[in-house]
Design a protein around this motif. Structure first.
Motif, PDB file in Angstrom:
ATOM      1  N   ASP A   1      65.634  27.335 -45.372  1.00 48.87           N
ATOM      2  CA  ASP A   1      66.675  26.846 -46.273  1.00 48.87           C
ATOM      3  C   ASP A   1      66.254  25.610 -47.036  1.00 48.87           C
ATOM      4  OD1 ASP A   1      68.193  28.203 -43.838  1.00 48.87           O
ATOM      5  OD2 ASP A   1      69.482  28.292 -45.605  1.00 48.87           O
ATOM      6  N   HIS A   2      65.376  24.816 -46.417  1.00 50.06           N
ATOM      7  CA  HIS A   2      65.091  23.509 -46.987  1.00 50.06           C
ATOM      8  C   HIS A   2      63.817  22.978 -46.360  1.00 50.06           C
ATOM      9  CE1 HIS A   2      66.143  19.544 -48.694  1.00 50.06           C
ATOM     10  NE2 HIS A   2      65.768  19.033 -47.535  1.00 50.06           N
ATOM     11  N   PHE A   3      63.145  22.117 -47.102  1.00 50.30           N
ATOM     12  CA  PHE A   3      61.974  21.431 -46.551  1.00 50.30           C
ATOM     13  C   PHE A   3      62.260  19.944 -46.507  1.00 50.30           C
ATOM     14  CE2 PHE A   3      57.805  19.352 -47.817  1.00 50.30           C
ATOM     15  CZ  PHE A   3      57.343  19.256 -46.512  1.00 50.30           C
ATOM     16  N   ALA A   4      62.291  19.381 -45.307  1.00 45.87           N
ATOM     17  CA  ALA A   4      62.519  17.940 -45.165  1.00 45.87           C
ATOM     18  C   ALA A   4      61.168  17.268 -44.985  1.00 45.87           C
ATOM     19  CB  ALA A   4      63.424  17.656 -43.970  1.00 45.87           C
ATOM     20  N   GLY A   5      60.586  16.907 -46.098  1.00 40.39           N
ATOM     21  CA  GLY A   5      59.281  16.264 -46.035  1.00 40.39           C
ATOM     22  C   GLY A   5      58.901  15.788 -47.418  1.00 40.39           C
ATOM     23  N   ILE A   6      57.763  15.151 -47.502  1.00 46.18           N
ATOM     24  CA  ILE A   6      57.346  14.632 -48.797  1.00 46.18           C
ATOM     25  C   ILE A   6      56.707  15.734 -49.629  1.00 46.18           C
ATOM     26  CG2 ILE A   6      56.990  12.293 -47.943  1.00 46.18           C
ATOM     27  CD1 ILE A   6      53.993  12.891 -47.850  1.00 46.18           C
ATOM     28  N   ASP A   7      56.577  15.450 -50.904  1.00 46.77           N
ATOM     29  CA  ASP A   7      55.834  16.328 -51.795  1.00 46.77           C
ATOM     30  C   ASP A   7      54.360  16.039 -51.551  1.00 46.77           C
ATOM     31  OD1 ASP A   7      54.390  17.397 -53.908  1.00 46.77           O
ATOM     32  OD2 ASP A   7      55.947  16.990 -55.388  1.00 46.77           O
ATOM     33  N   ASN A   8      53.733  16.899 -50.762  1.00 45.80           N
ATOM     34  CA  ASN A   8      52.381  16.587 -50.313  1.00 45.80           C
ATOM     35  C   ASN A   8      51.334  16.677 -51.411  1.00 45.80           C
ATOM     36  OD1 ASN A   8      52.423  15.911 -47.373  1.00 45.80           O
ATOM     37  ND2 ASN A   8      53.611  17.811 -47.332  1.00 45.80           N
ATOM     38  N   ALA A   9      51.567  17.545 -52.384  1.00 46.94           N
ATOM     39  CA  ALA A   9      50.635  17.586 -53.523  1.00 46.94           C
ATOM     40  C   ALA A   9      50.710  16.266 -54.281  1.00 46.94           C
ATOM     41  CB  ALA A   9      50.987  18.756 -54.438  1.00 46.94           C
ATOM     42  N   ALA A  10      51.921  15.754 -54.446  1.00 41.56           N
ATOM     43  CA  ALA A  10      52.082  14.463 -55.118  1.00 41.56           C
ATOM     44  C   ALA A  10      51.437  13.355 -54.302  1.00 41.56           C
ATOM     45  CB  ALA A  10      53.564  14.157 -55.335  1.00 41.56           C
ATOM     46  N   ALA A  11      51.540  13.461 -52.989  1.00 41.55           N
ATOM     47  CA  ALA A  11      50.910  12.459 -52.124  1.00 41.55           C
ATOM     48  C   ALA A  11      49.399  12.468 -52.337  1.00 41.55           C
ATOM     49  CB  ALA A  11      51.240  12.725 -50.658  1.00 41.55           C
ATOM     50  N   GLY A  12      48.830  13.662 -52.384  1.00 35.27           N
ATOM     51  CA  GLY A  12      47.385  13.769 -52.610  1.00 35.27           C
ATOM     52  C   GLY A  12      47.006  13.187 -53.965  1.00 35.27           C
ATOM     53  N   ARG A  13      47.823  13.466 -54.961  1.00 34.29           N
ATOM     54  CA  ARG A  13      47.526  12.926 -56.293  1.00 34.29           C
ATOM     55  C   ARG A  13      47.671  11.407 -56.310  1.00 34.29           C
ATOM     56  NH1 ARG A  13      50.750  17.274 -57.944  1.00 34.29           N
ATOM     57  NH2 ARG A  13      52.414  15.855 -58.567  1.00 34.29           N
ATOM     58  N   THR A  14      48.684  10.914 -55.612  1.00 35.62           N
ATOM     59  CA  THR A  14      48.868   9.465 -55.546  1.00 35.62           C
ATOM     60  C   THR A  14      47.650   8.809 -54.910  1.00 35.62           C
ATOM     61  OG1 THR A  14      51.220   9.841 -55.206  1.00 35.62           O
ATOM     62  CG2 THR A  14      50.392   7.640 -54.707  1.00 35.62           C
ATOM     63  N   ALA A  15      47.204   9.401 -53.815  1.00 36.46           N
ATOM     64  CA  ALA A  15      46.016   8.860 -53.144  1.00 36.46           C
ATOM     65  C   ALA A  15      44.836   8.863 -54.108  1.00 36.46           C
ATOM     66  CB  ALA A  15      45.707   9.680 -51.901  1.00 36.46           C
TER      67      ALA A  15
ATOM     68  N   SER B   1      43.700  20.051 -40.256  1.00 35.15           N
ATOM     69  CA  SER B   1      43.435  21.479 -40.214  1.00 35.15           C
ATOM     70  C   SER B   1      43.968  22.129 -41.478  1.00 35.15           C
ATOM     71  CB  SER B   1      44.123  22.097 -38.995  1.00 35.15           C
ATOM     72  OG  SER B   1      44.179  23.499 -39.128  1.00 35.15           O
ATOM     73  N   MET B   2      43.268  23.108 -41.959  1.00 40.81           N
ATOM     74  CA  MET B   2      43.732  23.826 -43.138  1.00 40.81           C
ATOM     75  C   MET B   2      44.801  24.851 -42.772  1.00 40.81           C
ATOM     76  SD  MET B   2      42.441  22.423 -45.760  1.00 40.81           S
ATOM     77  CE  MET B   2      42.528  20.852 -44.903  1.00 40.81           C
ATOM     78  N   LEU B   3      45.175  24.867 -41.497  1.00 44.59           N
ATOM     79  CA  LEU B   3      46.226  25.787 -41.066  1.00 44.59           C
ATOM     80  C   LEU B   3      47.626  25.222 -41.338  1.00 44.59           C
ATOM     81  CD1 LEU B   3      44.965  27.134 -37.613  1.00 44.59           C
ATOM     82  CD2 LEU B   3      45.127  28.366 -39.784  1.00 44.59           C
ATOM     83  N   VAL B   4      47.705  23.920 -41.583  1.00 44.06           N
ATOM     84  CA  VAL B   4      49.013  23.371 -41.902  1.00 44.06           C
ATOM     85  C   VAL B   4      49.080  23.063 -43.394  1.00 44.06           C
ATOM     86  CG1 VAL B   4      49.696  22.503 -39.656  1.00 44.06           C
ATOM     87  CG2 VAL B   4      48.241  21.108 -41.115  1.00 44.06           C
ATOM     88  N   ARG B   5      50.213  23.377 -43.920  1.00 44.62           N
ATOM     89  CA  ARG B   5      50.331  23.356 -45.361  1.00 44.62           C
ATOM     90  C   ARG B   5      50.272  21.952 -45.943  1.00 44.62           C
ATOM     91  NH1 ARG B   5      54.368  27.178 -48.745  1.00 44.62           N
ATOM     92  NH2 ARG B   5      53.899  26.288 -50.775  1.00 44.62           N
ATOM     93  N   ASP B   6      50.807  20.969 -45.216  1.00 39.04           N
ATOM     94  CA  ASP B   6      50.810  19.620 -45.772  1.00 39.04           C
ATOM     95  C   ASP B   6      49.381  19.136 -46.011  1.00 39.04           C
ATOM     96  OD1 ASP B   6      50.559  19.616 -43.015  1.00 39.04           O
ATOM     97  OD2 ASP B   6      51.691  17.774 -42.705  1.00 39.04           O
ATOM     98  N   HIS B   7      48.492  19.433 -45.083  1.00 35.31           N
ATOM     99  CA  HIS B   7      47.103  19.022 -45.271  1.00 35.31           C
ATOM    100  C   HIS B   7      46.468  19.750 -46.450  1.00 35.31           C
ATOM    101  CE1 HIS B   7      46.522  17.292 -40.939  1.00 35.31           C
ATOM    102  NE2 HIS B   7      47.661  16.944 -41.499  1.00 35.31           N
ATOM    103  N   ARG B   8      46.697  21.030 -46.549  1.00 31.30           N
ATOM    104  CA  ARG B   8      46.125  21.796 -47.667  1.00 31.30           C
ATOM    105  C   ARG B   8      46.608  21.256 -49.001  1.00 31.30           C
ATOM    106  NH1 ARG B   8      47.524  26.614 -45.395  1.00 31.30           N
ATOM    107  NH2 ARG B   8      48.774  27.185 -47.198  1.00 31.30           N
ATOM    108  N   GLU B   9      47.908  20.971 -49.072  1.00 31.92           N
ATOM    109  CA  GLU B   9      48.468  20.512 -50.340  1.00 31.92           C
ATOM    110  C   GLU B   9      47.968  19.127 -50.727  1.00 31.92           C
ATOM    111  OE1 GLU B   9      52.673  23.022 -50.443  1.00 31.92           O
ATOM    112  OE2 GLU B   9      52.671  20.940 -49.763  1.00 31.92           O
ATOM    113  N   ARG B  10      47.851  18.261 -49.739  1.00 32.78           N
ATOM    114  CA  ARG B  10      47.320  16.921 -50.032  1.00 32.78           C
ATOM    115  C   ARG B  10      45.903  17.037 -50.565  1.00 32.78           C
ATOM    116  NH1 ARG B  10      49.353  13.919 -44.462  1.00 32.78           N
ATOM    117  NH2 ARG B  10      51.571  14.188 -44.919  1.00 32.78           N
TER     118      ARG B  10
END
Lengths: 352, 352
Positions: free
Chosen positions: B161-175, B196-205
């Motif tokens: 229904d929802h994702f409670a987390g940061i925009d990880n692609a934006a986080a990667g770009r910010t970094a 790990s590339m198995l979790v989406r937040d890491h992949r997106e960052r």
DNA sequence: GAATTTCTGATGTACGTAAATCAGAAATTG
DNA sequence: CAATTTCTGATTTACGTACATCAGAAATTC
């Protein structure tokens, strides 16, 4: 199951009416009996069901928000967020009115606060001008037991209940830390554009910025502060002059409003300076994209408004506030992590 | 005054009982009558008083939070925040249980989700591993009409229904934006440490970081990603090796956990690289202060937990969520804008 | 110890909605 | 058109608290 008033009555061996008298600080209870009831409350761990209490009371919260008038983009965005809260007022049992007063005008603000006091609101949120007369007016509200929250800019020496805004000293330090790192290996002084030293947020940002540059990046010169009174025209003139007389300016920190003028001056002088500004508005957003501004520190107006309302409600009910929840974050935007492009700037969210 | 069910009944010319049947989707109302009632609701602008409804229903929300086990500081901080929410459950009518499963283990997580489903909770929050079996398990929950919120790490191809987390692609770009500016004028490649590339937040960052460096800072080399599985020992070994074979490394982006190992390696090799890491933990905080890390991108666990609960409640009640309020910000901490020093790291607040 | 004054209990109503029961009306079926 | 079945209305109780009223008990005063 959560204990109720009935449980207190049973535990204390008194009637519901007496429990009610104790809970709502009504007279007509002997000290010894009151003691007994309070012990029972303690013992069974009763906590008043605020939802039920509010229902029974048909509680509504008349709040007054006081903010500066004028065409300051950030303040108008703030007003938009307050209006959004007004749209939700049916659900939230609030009844919010907005009052605007001229910017940087202590007496006018104090007057508005006194005016607000007459309508006996359940709470007041105010974008403060840091002056003694304003503090005195706030204290008069507090004397009447009306909760006061300062919004965006805080107020020294007053009894305000809470400050709904960012840590401006930390914001100044953050800007300085970024600026120092951005300028590594590049000589040249830093120019600072402020709005007015009459508002505390600007003073605190300046102080934080300055002290950090001095201690962490010694040798980096800071030019005398340009005070543009948040006015684009004045800002453009001041920044233009500075760029002309100091062509080697390496960095500019704009800690107030009037960024339209700053941006115009940057364009006109083709300055290569690293620029850090405050508040994401349509203008700063565009300048970020165009590479005229390197970073924008932003406080989310929506979050601040919602936080102010939550805190005012809690104070009005004599409840504790979850301080961690009410911490307003400093957003740092670079060209590349801007939130959605299209939407109206005021609808860019926050918190909670 | 806000309209009530009685007003609907009067307006529609039906009884309270019929209104109740329509409002709560109970059977036993002819289509024509139902229509009439719905029109009346529309017309007088009735909105259900959720507080009163919950009171009448004695509603409680049994929620289940599923997160990885292990000694990952961030995840343990997250758990602390969930426990803090449990302490508030009396007030919030929630009933939260915590389930932990091994990190990066899709089948185990899917199993835990199926297990959760059996207890018919009012909602589930889960730190997702991005795999088809997890998505399938989430979809089974959704089929049972159980709201699901992904927490911290999102899940592709599922009906959450929802994702409670940061925009990880934006986080990667910010970094990347920060890194590029920090390294201006300094040659040398960038190393990336991931979990790990198995979790989406890491992949997106990673993706966000990489693409921005390539487009905005072309010519800056990025070394092959080091995958340390959020394990300090492995991270230390990998980073140590990298620093040894590439003494000219100018920047390091640590986008996952295991920063203890990274910090140890930095110390051992006396690297002068600019380092950006994720999550403010006691370890990264100390490294920031010691100048080993330049910047930390942080997501506030407390905010995420509270947001997840708010969203689950809203979804369980079929209510809309205030999306602006639920946007989780990316905090950027430098050495000089760290929030209070002394407190336990887990109590550093957020939001809302 | 009678007359007050002060406390306490018992009771009922209200807030806005949920949910159940039962009787009667309307529609449907045969 | 009688017999069902399906709707609908009226009414009541409940959720947990607030608040008002009134009678009676206890303490205080004289």
């Amino acid at each position: 199951m959560r204990p109720t008033v009935h449980d207190i009555a049973a535990a204390a061996g008194v009637s519901l009416a007496t429990v009610d008298r104790v809970l709502n600080l009504r007279p007509g209870v002997r000290a010894a009996t009151r003691e007994k009831v309070e012990q029972a409350i303690e013992q069974i761990g009763f906590v008043r069901d605020v939802a039920a209490a509010n229902l029974a009371k048909s509680r509504v919260y008349p709040f007054i928000f006081i903010l500066p008038s004028g065409d300051n983009s950030f303040m108008r965005g703030l007003e938009t967020e307050i209006r959004a809260a007004i749209d939700r007022s049916v659900f939230e049992r609030t009844q919010i009115s907005i009052v605007t007063v001229p910017a940087f005008d202590g007496p006018a603000l104090a007057n508005a606060l006194d005016q607000a006091r007459l309508s006996h609101p359940a709470g007041v949120a105010v974008v403060a001008v840091d002056s003694p007369e304003v503090a005195a007016a706030v204290n008069r509200l507090r004397t009447d037991n009306i909760p006061v929250v300062t919004l965006v800019s805080d107020l020294a020496g007053s009894a305000r209940d809470h400050f709904a805004g960012i840590d401006n000293a930390a914001a100044g330090r953050t800007a300085a830390g970024l600026m120092g790192r951005f300028l590594r290996g590049r000589p040249g002084p830093i120019a600072i554009l402020a709005g007015s030293m009459l508002v505390r947020d600007h003073r605190e940002r300046l102080e934080g910025f300055r002290s950090l540059i001095e201690t962490e990046f010694p040798g980096r010169m800071i030019l005398p502060v340009l005070e543009g009174h948040d006015d684009p025209v004045e800002a453009e003139r001041l920044v233009g002059q500075a760029l002309k007389s100091h062509p080697d300016i390496a960095g500019i920190y704009s800690l107030g409003a009037g960024n339209r003028g700053l941006i115009a001056a940057l364009k006109a002088h083709q300055s290569g300076a690293s620029v850090i500004a405050h508040e994401l508005t349509p203008h700063t957003r565009k300048a970020l994209k165009d590479g005229l501004i390197d970073a924008v520190l932003n406080q989310d107006a929506g979050h601040e408004v919602r936080s102010a309302i939550r805190v005012l409600k809690a104070k009005a009910d004599g409840q504790a506030v979850l301080s961690a929840q009410e911490r307003i974050r400093i957003d740092i935007f670079l060209k590349d992590n801007l939130p959605f492009d299209d939407a109206a700037p005021a609808s860019e969210g926050d918190d909670i």
